[in-house]
Enzyme design. Structure first.
Site, PDB file in Angstrom:
ATOM      1  N   SER A 125       0.851  -1.186   0.000  1.00  0.00           N
ATOM      2  CA  SER A 125       0.000   0.000   0.000  1.00  0.00           C
ATOM      3  C   SER A 125       0.878   1.224   0.000  1.00  0.00           C
ATOM      4  O   SER A 125       2.036   1.175   0.423  1.00  0.00           O
ATOM      5  CB  SER A 125      -0.897   0.007   1.248  1.00  0.00           C
ATOM      6  OG  SER A 125      -1.522   1.263   1.434  1.00  0.00           O
ATOM      7  N   TYR A 135      -2.724  -1.337  10.221  1.00  0.00           N
ATOM      8  CA  TYR A 135      -2.684  -1.716   8.802  1.00  0.00           C
ATOM      9  C   TYR A 135      -1.411  -1.213   8.136  1.00  0.00           C
ATOM     10  O   TYR A 135      -0.726  -1.972   7.436  1.00  0.00           O
ATOM     11  CB  TYR A 135      -3.917  -1.138   8.119  1.00  0.00           C
ATOM     12  CG  TYR A 135      -3.963  -1.286   6.623  1.00  0.00           C
ATOM     13  CD1 TYR A 135      -4.396  -2.463   6.034  1.00  0.00           C
ATOM     14  CD2 TYR A 135      -3.605  -0.215   5.786  1.00  0.00           C
ATOM     15  CE1 TYR A 135      -4.463  -2.595   4.647  1.00  0.00           C
ATOM     16  CE2 TYR A 135      -3.673  -0.343   4.406  1.00  0.00           C
ATOM     17  CZ  TYR A 135      -4.098  -1.525   3.845  1.00  0.00           C
ATOM     18  OH  TYR A 135      -4.149  -1.640   2.478  1.00  0.00           O
TER      19      TYR A 135
END
Length: 290
Positions: free
Chosen positions: A183, A196
């Site tokens: 990400s 995350y």
């Protein structure tokens, strides 16, 4: 005419209902674009066998469809979204390729081992592993992140990639590929996604180490770092205000669609990327990453 990247997908504001995680694409407005009417294959992955986690919807579904159109058979790993998984199977089989949908929780090492064993047994082998499934929840205060949630985030995002890679490499011939979804948060962590973002940094590091370790076996290991992408994870894990304006923060002023991310997974798995290993490919809507 060339496609204008500013208007290639829907722009916020969005009016889509909140969902419980892990979410389903059925209730999303607008619906994600998986490339059904746009992706054109050219045989880049003819005869290969892929295991894709989180392939019931989102990026995983778009990758499964693209791989099928490139000639690959696919094992679709998913948590519990049976209806979404069935749709992915239909998309793959419509292209004349084999599709297996396997339900279960990849936090469990035994399940990860079983996924690899089934791919080898029923598809005849494994040439591509896509570690794509992820769990996230947004919190503004670290005190609101429970130990259980932190553990679930790491086990789903990092441990599962380790379990699956460890099981898969025993069966992978030279020329195989491991591709992991990280990400933009690996490089630019979002303050509301502490757990995350931490997993995505860990996965990027895992990719770098494995790419060096597995080079002598002829296995390439890379990762893809998406920015904001319109998937069921968004309305099921973020607050209404964030979802409404999702994607407006990047230079292109909109979220990416799964169909816009999938070609990077095709390229990294193909022979065209034979000298690419240990890399992070950014698909971020204009946000630079290191």
């Amino acid at each position: 005419m060339p496609l204008d990247p500013r208007t290639a997908g829907p722009r916020p504001p969005f009016d889509t209902p909140a969902q419980e995680p892990p979410g389903s694409e059925e209730a999303m407005n607008p619906r994600p674009d998986y490339g059904e009417s746009s992706y054109v294959g050219s045989g880049k992955l003819q005869g290969r066998r892929a295991l894709i986690t989180g392939a019931d919807s989102g990026i995983g579904r778009a990758v499964a469809l693209a791989y099928a159109r490139e000639g690959a058979d696919v094992l679709i790993s998913y948590l519990s979204e049976d209806d979404d998984a069935r749709k992915t199977v239909e998309l793959v089989t419509r292209e004349g390729r084999r599709a297996l949908a396997v339900r279960g929780d990849i936090q469990d090492e035994a399940h990860c081992n079983a996924l690899v064993d089934r791919a080898v047994r029923e598809l005849g082998g494994i040439d591509i592993l896509v570690n794509n499934a992820a769990f996230q929840m947004a919190h503004d205060r670290i005190e609101d992140i429970s130990a259980e949630e932190f553990d679930r985030t790491f086990r789903t995002n990092v441990y599962a990639a380790f379990f699956l890679s460890k099981a898969a490499v025993r069966h992978m011939p030279p020329g195989s590929s491991i591709i992991t979804t990280v990400s933009v948060n690996a490089d630019k962590p979002n303050a509301s996604l502490v757990a995350y973002a931490s997993t995505k940094g860990a996965l990027q590091n895992l990719t770098g180490g494995l790419s060096q370790q597995l080079a002598e076996r002829g296995i390439r290991v890379n990762c893809i770092a998406p920015g904001p992408v319109w998937t069921p994870l968004i309305p099921s894990t973020m607050d209404a205000g964030t979802v409404k304006e999702f994607g407006s923060q990047v230079p292109l002023k909109r979220p990416g669609q799964p169909a816009e991310v999938a070609p990077a997974y095709v390229w990294l798995a193909s022979d065209q990327a034979s000298y690419i290993s240990g890399a992070t490919i950014a698909v971020t809507g204009g946000v630079p990453i290191l």
